[in-house]
Design a protein around this motif. Structure first.
Motif, PDB file in Angstrom:
ATOM      1  N   TYR A  63     -14.497  -2.089 -28.511  1.00 15.96           N
ATOM      2  CA  TYR A  63     -14.035  -1.445 -27.219  1.00 15.96           C
ATOM      3  C   TYR A  63     -13.044  -2.116 -26.255  1.00 15.96           C
ATOM      4  O   TYR A  63     -12.434  -1.592 -25.247  1.00 15.96           O
ATOM      5  CB  TYR A  63     -15.232  -1.607 -26.292  1.00 15.96           C
ATOM      6  CG  TYR A  63     -16.436  -0.705 -26.689  1.00 15.96           C
ATOM      7  CD1 TYR A  63     -16.166   0.525 -27.299  1.00 15.96           C
ATOM      8  CD2 TYR A  63     -17.773  -1.038 -26.258  1.00 15.96           C
ATOM      9  CE1 TYR A  63     -17.222   1.031 -27.712  1.00 15.96           C
ATOM     10  CE2 TYR A  63     -18.816  -0.011 -26.719  1.00 15.96           C
ATOM     11  CZ  TYR A  63     -18.548   0.850 -27.514  1.00 15.96           C
ATOM     12  OH  TYR A  63     -19.570   2.063 -27.665  1.00 15.96           O
ATOM     13  N   THR A  64     -12.506  -3.321 -26.798  1.00 19.83           N
ATOM     14  CA  THR A  64     -11.151  -3.870 -26.201  1.00 19.83           C
ATOM     15  C   THR A  64     -10.065  -2.890 -26.051  1.00 19.83           C
ATOM     16  O   THR A  64      -9.135  -3.079 -25.441  1.00 19.83           O
ATOM     17  CB  THR A  64     -10.961  -5.462 -26.791  1.00 19.83           C
ATOM     18  OG1 THR A  64     -10.799  -5.212 -27.952  1.00 19.83           O
ATOM     19  CG2 THR A  64     -12.116  -6.115 -26.374  1.00 19.83           C
ATOM     20  N   GLN A  65     -10.047  -2.142 -27.319  1.00 19.34           N
ATOM     21  CA  GLN A  65      -8.985  -1.282 -27.445  1.00 19.34           C
ATOM     22  C   GLN A  65      -8.980  -0.296 -26.283  1.00 19.34           C
ATOM     23  O   GLN A  65      -7.783   0.531 -26.158  1.00 19.34           O
ATOM     24  CB  GLN A  65      -8.983  -0.608 -28.822  1.00 19.34           C
ATOM     25  CG  GLN A  65      -8.805  -1.676 -30.001  1.00 19.34           C
ATOM     26  CD  GLN A  65      -8.983  -1.008 -31.097  1.00 19.34           C
ATOM     27  OE1 GLN A  65      -9.029   0.238 -31.423  1.00 19.34           O
ATOM     28  NE2 GLN A  65      -8.894  -2.021 -32.249  1.00 19.34           N
ATOM     29  N   GLU A  66     -10.090   0.041 -25.870  1.00 16.76           N
ATOM     30  CA  GLU A  66     -10.242   1.159 -24.745  1.00 16.76           C
ATOM     31  C   GLU A  66      -9.902   0.758 -23.313  1.00 16.76           C
ATOM     32  O   GLU A  66      -9.839   1.498 -22.350  1.00 16.76           O
ATOM     33  CB  GLU A  66     -11.364   1.642 -24.888  1.00 16.76           C
ATOM     34  CG  GLU A  66     -11.789   2.295 -26.448  1.00 16.76           C
ATOM     35  CD  GLU A  66     -13.078   3.138 -26.378  1.00 16.76           C
ATOM     36  OE1 GLU A  66     -13.751   3.366 -25.331  1.00 16.76           O
ATOM     37  OE2 GLU A  66     -13.562   3.392 -27.382  1.00 16.76           O
ATOM     38  N   LEU A  67      -9.715  -0.773 -23.185  1.00 16.96           N
ATOM     39  CA  LEU A  67      -9.563  -1.216 -21.821  1.00 16.96           C
ATOM     40  C   LEU A  67      -8.077  -1.209 -21.482  1.00 16.96           C
ATOM     41  O   LEU A  67      -7.291  -1.777 -22.168  1.00 16.96           O
ATOM     42  CB  LEU A  67     -10.193  -2.725 -21.735  1.00 16.96           C
ATOM     43  CG  LEU A  67     -11.563  -2.773 -22.149  1.00 16.96           C
ATOM     44  CD1 LEU A  67     -12.336  -4.387 -21.942  1.00 16.96           C
ATOM     45  CD2 LEU A  67     -12.543  -1.712 -20.924  1.00 16.96           C
ATOM     46  N   ASN A  68      -7.846  -0.534 -20.434  1.00 15.78           N
ATOM     47  CA  ASN A  68      -6.260  -0.717 -19.870  1.00 15.78           C
ATOM     48  C   ASN A  68      -5.909  -2.046 -19.411  1.00 15.78           C
ATOM     49  O   ASN A  68      -4.736  -2.386 -20.023  1.00 15.78           O
ATOM     50  CB  ASN A  68      -5.978   0.182 -18.673  1.00 15.78           C
ATOM     51  CG  ASN A  68      -6.401   1.783 -19.193  1.00 15.78           C
ATOM     52  OD1 ASN A  68      -6.274   2.113 -20.372  1.00 15.78           O
ATOM     53  ND2 ASN A  68      -6.718   2.607 -18.127  1.00 15.78           N
ATOM     54  N   ASN A  69      -6.792  -2.693 -19.009  1.00 15.46           N
ATOM     55  CA  ASN A  69      -6.348  -4.042 -18.480  1.00 15.46           C
ATOM     56  C   ASN A  69      -7.401  -5.053 -18.844  1.00 15.46           C
ATOM     57  O   ASN A  69      -8.523  -5.107 -18.496  1.00 15.46           O
ATOM     58  CB  ASN A  69      -6.304  -4.217 -16.805  1.00 15.46           C
ATOM     59  CG  ASN A  69      -5.284  -3.433 -16.390  1.00 15.46           C
ATOM     60  OD1 ASN A  69      -4.234  -3.394 -16.740  1.00 15.46           O
ATOM     61  ND2 ASN A  69      -5.640  -2.639 -15.493  1.00 15.46           N
ATOM     62  N   VAL A  70      -6.998  -6.177 -19.823  1.00 12.91           N
ATOM     63  CA  VAL A  70      -7.978  -7.031 -20.266  1.00 12.91           C
ATOM     64  C   VAL A  70      -8.013  -8.378 -19.189  1.00 12.91           C
ATOM     65  O   VAL A  70      -6.959  -8.889 -19.356  1.00 12.91           O
ATOM     66  CB  VAL A  70      -7.650  -7.531 -21.652  1.00 12.91           C
ATOM     67  CG1 VAL A  70      -8.764  -8.484 -22.008  1.00 12.91           C
ATOM     68  CG2 VAL A  70      -8.077  -6.141 -22.443  1.00 12.91           C
TER      69      VAL A  70
END
Length: 239
Positions: free
Chosen positions: A134-141
């Motif tokens: 799901y980290t690939q779907e986060l715009n800002n980590v």
């Protein structure tokens, strides 16, 4: 009786045959074409009427309804070219809609992040794998996500989860905190597979600071011989 009836019918048909057939009037063709044109015009009018009804219904479907703000926002997020939605509207309304979309988009990102962090604590390994993806779907980590990923990298009991987490962190390596975390992870990993994967990652990222950790790792007495050879080559590449 039947013969008498047949004679009467025969005489009737003979008399009818003698009747004069009236000549068609000169304007019969004109009237025919006029009727045909009228029929065509009526049919076209019906088609236009149906089209108009469909057009009005189509407009109604896409008319702005405040109750559906969430649906409109989702559509605008999915289709990146949402600028057309604002054409012809006053600047104040455009600004309001734009702010609403940004707010909803931020809320969606927050929900994804919360779900990801929660799934990382799931006892089922497959769920933790999904969480990492799901980290690939986060715009800002943010730092909270990075800390969670680094913790998973260093302490997750499943080797596959750690490997997938390493790949996810490599994609975030522009962040200094991620790079530092990967370097420090070298001395935490006990699995030969993870040690080799981290060595490849350091070469890929050209992280020269890892040389110090690699040299320290070489001092371990129980270090796998294959891993030892890999680390020695990695030090040569990065030095």
């Amino acid at each position: 009786m039947d013969e008498q009836f047949d004679d009467i019918e025969k005489t009737l048909w003979e008399q009818m045959g003698k009747l004069r057939v009236p000549e068609p009037s000169k304007d019969v063709k004109i009237r025919f074409h006029a009727m045909l044109d009228t029929f065509k015009a009526e049919e076209e009018a019906k088609k236009e009427g149906i089209f108009q009804i469909l057009l009005e219904r189509f407009k109604t479907l896409f008319a702005y309804k405040p109750a559906y703000n969430w649906a409109y926002a989702m559509i605008l997020i999915v289709i990146s070219s949402g600028a057309g939605y604002f054409i012809g509207k006053p600047n104040s309304e455009v600004a309001a809609n734009s702010n609403e979309v940004k707010r909803l988009s931020s809320e969606v990102q927050d929900m994804k992040q919360m779900m990801m962090l929660s799934m990382l604590e799931n006892p089922v390994a497959t769920e933790r794998l999904k969480a990492v993806s799901y980290t690939q779907e986060l715009n800002n980590v943010d730092d909270q996500v990075i800390d969670a990923l680094l913790t998973t990298l260093n302490f997750d009991q499943n080797e596959n989860v750690r490997l997938v987490t390493l790949e996810a962190l490599i994609q975030l390596a522009e962040n200094p905190k991620v790079r530092e975390g990967l370097v420090q992870s070298l001395l935490t990993q006990e699995s030969p597979l993870m040690q080799v994967a981290l060595a490849d990652a350091m070469v890929k990222l050209q992280e020269k600071r890892s040389v110090k950790q690699f040299k320290e790792l070489l001092r371990k007495e129980n270090l796998n011989d294959a891993v030892k050879g890999k680390i020695e080559k990695t030090i040569l590449v990065l030095s």
